[in-house]
Design a protein around this motif. Sequence first.
Motif, mmCIF file in Angstrom:
data_model
loop_
_atom_site.group_PDB
_atom_site.id
_atom_site.type_symbol
_atom_site.label_atom_id
_atom_site.label_comp_id
_atom_site.label_asym_id
_atom_site.label_seq_id
_atom_site.Cartn_x
_atom_site.Cartn_y
_atom_site.Cartn_z
ATOM 1 N N ARG A 128 -0.496 -31.961 -36.236
ATOM 2 C CA ARG A 128 -1.055 -30.656 -35.881
ATOM 3 C C ARG A 128 -2.558 -30.777 -35.667
ATOM 4 O O ARG A 128 -3.163 -31.801 -35.966
ATOM 5 N N GLU A 130 -6.236 -28.523 -36.330
ATOM 6 C CA GLU A 130 -6.910 -27.411 -36.993
ATOM 7 C C GLU A 130 -8.314 -27.286 -36.403
ATOM 8 O O GLU A 130 -9.047 -28.268 -36.301
ATOM 9 N N ARG A 168 -6.130 -35.204 -43.272
ATOM 10 C CA ARG A 168 -6.903 -34.598 -42.196
ATOM 11 C C ARG A 168 -8.041 -35.532 -41.788
ATOM 12 O O ARG A 168 -8.743 -36.056 -42.642
#
Length: 230
Positions: A128, A130, A168
Amino acid sequence: MNAHRLRPAAIALAAAALAAVLTGCQGDDSAAGADGSPSAVATTASKAPGTDGGKGGDTGSTGGTGGTGGSGATAPASPGAAGGAGTPAAKPASKPAGSAKTTAPATGCATKAPDPDHVDPDEIAVYRVEELPASTGKVNLVIQHGAWGCPGKDTDGKPFVVTGEDARWALDQAAYVTATNPVVASSKNQRIGVQELIDWIKAHPDSGLVFKYGTGDDGAIHSLEQVYTP
């Protein structure tokens, strides 16, 4: 008066007879020595020197015979002989024994989720995106580390087995990015923009596409090259 004249003649005859007897005895002794005594002029001893505890051959009946025996031929001492005449040959050093620990042959592919010490150091799976403040010039990629697994019976390639833990990593907006299927309609890597990749990931969350990455001096990702998997 005749007796006095005959006495010197009788003494002379007796002396001559005694000399003859003595001469015969000396001849017999010389003959006996030639037959029963070791020769004083022998060039070779009957025994090799040193075999009787260091004595030099047989000792004759006269004082010079022992010295003659010691001058005979001497056999060379062999290595390791008794009495310290030689030095034993050195025993070859044995080869060091191999390690008792054996290592099982590596399979070359992960059969379960790898631990952090066994993940691929150059590749990640991207799930994903962000958003970050525009002033940073970066976005966060939600990724998972992993390692290539064993190919299944119904697949053409190896699966990328991930750890199952999200992480992340910042992606620089000016990064170098390439992609293949299914991002672009090609099986060869094509250069695309960072925003094009972000849009595709947002439209296909949790796809887990595998990328080879490189970082810059700031620690952020500055290159992403998709790994083609059939």
